[in-house]
Design an enzyme around this catalytic site. Structure first.
Site, PDB file in Angstrom:
ATOM      1  N   ASP A  16      -8.450  -8.492   8.282  1.00 15.95           N
ATOM      2  CA  ASP A  16      -8.433  -7.628   8.782  1.00 15.95           C
ATOM      3  C   ASP A  16      -8.996  -7.459  10.420  1.00 15.95           C
ATOM      4  OD1 ASP A  16      -7.572  -6.250   6.901  1.00 15.95           O
ATOM      5  OD2 ASP A  16      -8.869  -4.130   6.388  1.00 15.95           O
ATOM      6  N   GLU A  58      -8.608  -9.575   2.627  1.00 16.34           N
ATOM      7  CA  GLU A  58      -8.415  -8.399   1.745  1.00 16.34           C
ATOM      8  C   GLU A  58      -7.145  -9.808   0.882  1.00 16.34           C
ATOM      9  OE1 GLU A  58      -9.340  -4.225   3.594  1.00 16.34           O
ATOM     10  OE2 GLU A  58      -7.574  -4.862   3.675  1.00 16.34           O
ATOM     11  N   TRP A 100       0.731  -1.193   0.314  1.00 19.24           N
ATOM     12  CA  TRP A 100       0.405   0.186  -0.337  1.00 19.24           C
ATOM     13  C   TRP A 100       1.058   1.494   0.176  1.00 19.24           C
ATOM     14  CZ3 TRP A 100      -5.648   0.082   0.147  1.00 19.24           C
ATOM     15  CH2 TRP A 100      -6.030   1.389   0.685  1.00 19.24           C
ATOM     16  N   HIS A 110      -7.752  -1.989  12.775  1.00 15.32           N
ATOM     17  CA  HIS A 110      -7.625  -1.272  11.775  1.00 15.32           C
ATOM     18  C   HIS A 110      -8.484  -0.120  12.128  1.00 15.32           C
ATOM     19  CE1 HIS A 110      -6.114  -0.462   8.245  1.00 15.32           C
ATOM     20  NE2 HIS A 110      -6.748  -1.122   8.000  1.00 15.32           N
TER      21      HIS A 110
END
Length: 215
Positions: A53, A179, A17, A57
Site C-alpha cells: 500500500d 498485505e 476485494w 491509498h
C-alpha cells in the site's frame, strides 16, 4: 540457500476485494493458433495478490507507490507465527502487544515485522472477517524501530472499515504496509526479506513478489 516464496499466486480464480477489479490474464496471441509467440495481457486491481500500500491509498495527498523508499521492502525481517493461537481461539480477532512482546528483541533488531495468522488459507475465497492489529500496536512498533508491517490478510483494518484507522496510525508512525502475504510454510524467526513494489506512476498500491531467504 533456502528461499521461501511468500507471495500469493495471481490467477483468474483469485478472490478480489468485493467490488474491486478482478485479476484476469488471457493470451492475445498463441503459438498453437499460428502465432510466432505466446503473448499475454493482464487486467487487475493493484491490490490483487500480495501488494504494498502507498499512503496515497488512504490519504488524498499521500505519496504514491513509486515514491516509496525501497529500503522499506528490502532487508531483514522477523516473522511471528500466531496461527496456533488464532486457530485455537476462534473468537480471537486482535493482534495484540501480548502476541508480539515475546519477539520484541528480534522485531527491534530487524525493523520489519511479518505476522502470520493463518486466517486466510484459500486465495480463491475472500474471508468474511479478519484479525486486525490492536490500536496500541502502531505506536509500539514505532518505539521499537519498525518501518514495515506485513500480514497474511487482505487489509490492516476490519473489512467494513471506512475510517481505516490502522492504515492511518501506521502511516503516522512511518510504517510501510504489505498485505496478502502467504506465510503458510514459514515459521517464527529472522529472515532476509525482499518485496519490491512495481514502479507504477501515481498508483495507490502495487503488486510485489515477496520472498524470504536464509544463507
Amino acid at each position: 540457500m533456502k528461499i521461501w516464496d511468500i507471495s500469493r499466486t495471481l490467477s483468474n480464480k483469485f478472490a478480489e476485494w468485493p467490488g474491486d477489479e478482478p485479476f484476469h490474464y488471457h493470451l492475445t496471441n498463441e503459438i498453437a493458433k499460428g502465432a510466432s509467440v505466446n503473448l499475454g495481457a493482464v487486467s487487475m486491481s493493484v491490490h490483487n495478490g500480495t501488494n504494498a500500500d502507498a499512503w496515497f491509498h488512504f490519504q488524498a495527498n499521500g505519496k504514491s507507490i513509486e515514491k516509496a523508499p525501497l529500503d522499506l521492502y528490502l532487508g531483514r525481517a522477523t516473522v511471528v507465527d500466531l496461527s496456533q493461537s488464532f486457530s485455537r481461539l476462534k473468537e480471537k480477532h486482535l493482534i495484540t502487544l501480548d502476541d508480539l512482546r515475546p519477539d520484541a528483541e528480534e522485531i527491534a533488531a530487524t525493523s520489519r515485522l511479518l505476522v502470520k495468522t493463518g486466517r486466510w488459507s484459500d486465495s480463491t475465497v475472500f474471508p468474511n472477517r479478519i484479525p486486525v492489529i490492536a490500536a496500541d500496536v502502531p505506536a509500539w512498533l514505532q518505539k521499537n524501530g519498525v518501518k514495515l508491517l506485513g500480514v497474511d490478510l487482505p487489509s490492516m483494518d476490519e473489512l467494513d472499515s471506512k475510517s481505516l484507522q490502522n492504515h492511518h496510525a501506521l502511516a503516522r508512525a512511518g510504517i510501510g504496509i504489505i498485505e496478502s502475504l502467504d506465510l503458510s510454510d514459514v515459521a517464527t524467526g529472522i529472515y532476509n526479506f525482499a518485496a519490491l513494489p512495481l514502479k507504477i506512476a501515481g498508483a495507490d498500491a502495487a503488486p510485489v513478489r515477496a520472498v524470504l531467504w536464509r544463507d
